[in-house]
Enzyme design. Sequence first.
Site, PDB file in Angstrom:
ATOM      1  CG  HIS A  41      14.309  30.457  81.346  1.00 48.08           C
ATOM      2  ND1 HIS A  41      14.123  31.820  81.362  1.00 48.08           N
ATOM      3  CD2 HIS A  41      14.108  30.030  82.622  1.00 48.08           C
ATOM      4  CE1 HIS A  41      13.831  32.202  82.602  1.00 48.08           C
ATOM      5  NE2 HIS A  41      13.806  31.139  83.380  1.00 48.08           N
TER       6      HIS A  41
ATOM      7  CG  ASP B  55      14.629  26.937  84.777  1.00 52.86           C
ATOM      8  OD1 ASP B  55      14.862  26.510  83.632  1.00 52.86           O
ATOM      9  OD2 ASP B  55      15.099  28.016  85.204  1.00 52.86           O
ATOM     10  CD  GLU B  56      12.528  31.019  86.828  1.00 51.80           C
ATOM     11  OE1 GLU B  56      12.998  31.554  85.808  1.00 51.80           O
ATOM     12  OE2 GLU B  56      12.723  31.448  87.981  1.00 51.80           O
ATOM     13  CB  VAL B  57       7.314  25.803  82.232  1.00 50.85           C
ATOM     14  CG1 VAL B  57       6.480  25.736  80.958  1.00 50.85           C
ATOM     15  CG2 VAL B  57       8.607  25.016  82.056  1.00 50.85           C
TER      16      VAL B  57
ATOM     17  NE  ARG C 158      12.416  35.525  88.346  1.00 49.11           N
ATOM     18  CZ  ARG C 158      13.069  35.045  87.302  1.00 49.11           C
ATOM     19  NH1 ARG C 158      12.767  33.833  86.864  1.00 49.11           N
ATOM     20  NH2 ARG C 158      14.003  35.751  86.708  1.00 49.11           N
TER      21      ARG C 158
END
Length: 539
Positions: free
Chosen positions: A136, A192-194, A25
């Site tokens: 998210h 995404d972004e778990v 990120r």
Amino acid sequence: MRFIKRHLWVIIFSVTIIAGIWEIRTMMRKEKTSLPSAKKSEFVPAEFPNKMLLTVHLDLKGAPPNFLYLKTLLPKMAAAGCDSLLIEYEDMFPYKGKLTNLSATNHYSPAQIREMIGWAHDLGMQVIPLVQSFGHLESALKLKEWAHLRELYEYPSEICPSHPDSFSLVTEMISQVMRFHRNSPYLHIGCDEVFHLNLCPKCRERALSSRALFEDHVIRLAKWLKERYPEVQPIIWDDMMRKWPAEDIINTRLAAHVVPMVWDYTSDVKYVQRVWWLYAKAFPKIWVAGAFKGAGEPRSDFPHIERRLANQRSWLELIHTSKTSHKVSGLALTGWSRFDHFAVLCELLPVAIPSLLLNLLYVKAHLGGEAPQKQRMIYREWQDSLGCPGRIIPENMNTIEGRDDLMDCIWPGVDLYKSLVAYRELKNEVKKTEHIISERQGYLTRYNAMHNFTNPKRVVEIVIERGVQSTLRQLEKLKEDIYRQLVWYTDDFTAKEWVEDRVLPLTSSLMSLNALTDALLARRDWPRRPLETNIPLYG
């Protein structure tokens, strides 16, 4: 104590996942300060497939566009090369039934959704919905009725893939959205972004690796989609796979079920080159994603146009030099409105129109294999699309002169752009005043305020020299202008949020300074030194 132990356990078991994803990120969502030279020669793509979709991402979870404004904007996007929209509804979708509380109170109506899709189809655009299904999911998991589905109760972002009700929630969300998108060839399911994965008791009882757990959830969802919507291809963000060993990427079970959308918003996408080759080997098709806005800082006011253009240039160069163009189904220009559901607004769509149109025109030209000398033609077309009377070039857009050039144009959003330029100037004035008072002058400090002890002459000089009253009046006027403009481009809620987050702190600072000044100037006699203090710091 139990709460502290719980947090320590979370840190111990999640540090690897969080560190890995946060590294991605940080390196990719935050823009680099170094830029490719403006004199760098353009590459000439040999072959790009004409059927590669050129997609614009509309992030509706922040500053959702007013429908009249959107209707004026879509034809400009289509003329610049946009042939598809990726719409991330989040809580702006009109969910109903047991999902009613998922929708924001100012959500779009079903009629508006149908009208928007109709406008896009009339312009020859495909419309691809995006529904988050793993990470998210803050808009749902923040609420009490779905809090029990969190992977970790303390953090309302990731759903537990092992809870029996999680799958029901996600599939019901998708079912309601797909009723409006029956003709869409794709559905983006996020993933995404778990940041928290394989940490809750239910997940740990399954004794699977985090990779296997991730694959199982995504594949189960993809199979469900295939049964109900056979013609729809699921897309996922790629970042959860990037830290996997090369062998695991090449042999991933996901390749038979989903298409990865590889995102990188930097000026040089070489960071993804390792995984790019692995994805190309593992997956039949790939999407790529750059950004036209929302890829700077969480509170940025304007996109850095030169960096945004460099981002797309780098993507096209990677696709060309790697000879993988036959693998790429589409290129998405993302336009983030918030970094997540809880974040404040970042760059607003109306002020990002120059970046959006330039990147669309650039990608459109190079998908057709245009020669380097066509760059001037692209810039001229960009200038015309913005209604500019004179020449503008991307390299100047982050300078005072470049902003002045843009403010001479007549694109849909220029009035708000002018107001935000004025806001930034006034913000700098307020910050400079605060710095002078706290760091350079010795008459309006916290100590002076606590003891009501200062030199009145010096106070008056500071206030007059810094033009405090004039700045305050300008801020009040600007607040009214920005509110009025934002109501037209978005809605009343967005206008109030932006003003409260950006303008009110500045006016509050100056008003506090006014109150302090009045109190200090009201005094006519002062005590002998040393001054008394009640602070227990001296023995």
